[in-house]
Motif scaffolding. Structure first.
Motif, PDB file in Angstrom:
ATOM      1  N   ASN A  77      14.730  24.374  22.844  1.00  0.00           N
ATOM      2  CA  ASN A  77      15.123  24.054  24.228  1.00  0.00           C
ATOM      3  C   ASN A  77      16.610  23.789  24.392  1.00  0.00           C
ATOM      4  O   ASN A  77      17.018  22.754  24.916  1.00  0.00           O
ATOM      5  N   LEU A  78      17.414  24.696  23.919  1.00  0.00           N
ATOM      6  CA  LEU A  78      18.848  24.485  24.004  1.00  0.00           C
ATOM      7  C   LEU A  78      19.371  24.792  25.403  1.00  0.00           C
ATOM      8  O   LEU A  78      18.895  25.701  26.070  1.00  0.00           O
ATOM      9  N   SER A  79      20.344  24.020  25.796  1.00  0.00           N
ATOM     10  CA  SER A  79      20.957  24.223  27.107  1.00  0.00           C
ATOM     11  C   SER A  79      22.418  24.619  26.922  1.00  0.00           C
ATOM     12  O   SER A  79      23.109  24.081  26.058  1.00  0.00           O
ATOM     13  N   PHE A  80      22.859  25.558  27.726  1.00  0.00           N
ATOM     14  CA  PHE A  80      24.252  25.980  27.646  1.00  0.00           C
ATOM     15  C   PHE A  80      25.171  24.785  27.900  1.00  0.00           C
ATOM     16  O   PHE A  80      26.085  24.517  27.126  1.00  0.00           O
ATOM     17  N   GLN A  81      24.896  24.057  28.977  1.00  0.00           N
ATOM     18  CA  GLN A  81      25.777  22.950  29.369  1.00  0.00           C
ATOM     19  C   GLN A  81      25.840  21.828  28.342  1.00  0.00           C
ATOM     20  O   GLN A  81      26.919  21.321  28.062  1.00  0.00           O
ATOM     21  N   THR A  82      24.700  21.431  27.818  1.00  0.00           N
ATOM     22  CA  THR A  82      24.728  20.249  26.951  1.00  0.00           C
ATOM     23  C   THR A  82      24.815  20.562  25.460  1.00  0.00           C
ATOM     24  O   THR A  82      25.282  19.731  24.699  1.00  0.00           O
TER      25      THR A  82
ATOM     26  N   SER B 105      17.374  33.349  22.683  1.00  0.00           N
ATOM     27  CA  SER B 105      16.443  33.013  23.765  1.00  0.00           C
ATOM     28  C   SER B 105      17.006  33.412  25.126  1.00  0.00           C
ATOM     29  O   SER B 105      16.602  32.883  26.156  1.00  0.00           O
ATOM     30  N   GLY B 106      17.974  34.342  25.107  1.00  0.00           N
ATOM     31  CA  GLY B 106      18.426  34.933  26.363  1.00  0.00           C
ATOM     32  C   GLY B 106      19.818  34.518  26.819  1.00  0.00           C
ATOM     33  O   GLY B 106      20.275  34.972  27.858  1.00  0.00           O
ATOM     34  N   ALA B 107      20.467  33.628  26.058  1.00  0.00           N
ATOM     35  CA  ALA B 107      21.811  33.137  26.419  1.00  0.00           C
ATOM     36  C   ALA B 107      21.882  32.730  27.889  1.00  0.00           C
ATOM     37  O   ALA B 107      22.737  33.189  28.644  1.00  0.00           O
ATOM     38  N   LEU B 108      20.949  31.878  28.293  1.00  0.00           N
ATOM     39  CA  LEU B 108      20.859  31.501  29.692  1.00  0.00           C
ATOM     40  C   LEU B 108      21.962  30.529  30.103  1.00  0.00           C
ATOM     41  O   LEU B 108      22.434  29.734  29.294  1.00  0.00           O
ATOM     42  N   ASN B 109      22.337  30.604  31.355  1.00  0.00           N
ATOM     43  CA  ASN B 109      23.330  29.665  31.914  1.00  0.00           C
ATOM     44  C   ASN B 109      22.570  28.447  32.423  1.00  0.00           C
ATOM     45  O   ASN B 109      22.456  28.222  33.606  1.00  0.00           O
ATOM     46  N   ASN B 110      22.025  27.686  31.474  1.00  0.00           N
ATOM     47  CA  ASN B 110      21.151  26.569  31.849  1.00  0.00           C
ATOM     48  C   ASN B 110      21.767  25.215  31.535  1.00  0.00           C
ATOM     49  O   ASN B 110      22.801  25.123  30.926  1.00  0.00           O
TER      50      ASN B 110
END
Ligand code: HEC
Length: 121
Positions: A37-42, A116-121
């Motif tokens: 559950n990685l987030s781009f921002q954090t 996992s899609g390199a999402l901007n999350n």
């Protein structure tokens, strides 16, 4: 007597806690690295900011490369240069330039986030 025991327990925890903390990386090198559950921002942005922005933010775009902001970073993810560079693969300039590579865990996080899609999350 009651106080004495309290202080004893407290100092024991302190000492033990200190030792545990110091050796944690050595004892459990993989447990520490969470790639769920990685987030781009954090998770991802702070790695790039602290290791790459000194040369690749919009102002210091060394080598003509800006990694500031998701859209810019995405360019170098899509063309595989970012992963090639941080993993010191042949054919790529090893990054960060002239310093130690990123930590194994930081590289794992970046790769996991990308796959996992390199999402901007
Ligand atoms: C000390 C300055 C410096 C730092 C810090 C730095 N770079 Fe670079 N980077 C450069 C320069 C200069 C180039 C141009 C190619 C060269 O000179 O090797 C470059 C090139 C690149 C390239 C293109 C690689 C290629 O093979 O063409 C990528 C991708 C890149 N950097 C990513 C990163 C990432 C990701 C980080 C952080 C982990 C980072 N850089 C940290 C200076 C730096």
């Amino acid at each position: 007597m009651k106080y004495f025991r309290y202080i004893l327990v407290l100092s024991f925890c302190w000492t033990f806690g200190g030792c545990y903390y110091d050796k944690e990386e050595e004892l459990y090198p993989t447990v520490e690295c969470s790639v769920e559950n990685l987030s781009f921002q954090t998770d991802i942005l702070p790695i790039i900011e602290s290791n790459c922005y000194s040369c690749h933010d919009a102002a210091n775009n060394f080598g003509g490369i800006t990694l500031e902001g998701y859209n810019q970073l995405k360019v170098y993810i899509n063309n595989d240069q970012l992963v090639g560079a941080i993993k010191h693969e042949s054919g790529f300039s090893p990054m960060p330039k002239n310093t130690a590579p990123l930590l194994e865990c930081e590289i794992e996080k970046i790769e996991a986030w990308i796959s996992s899609g390199a999402l901007n999350n």
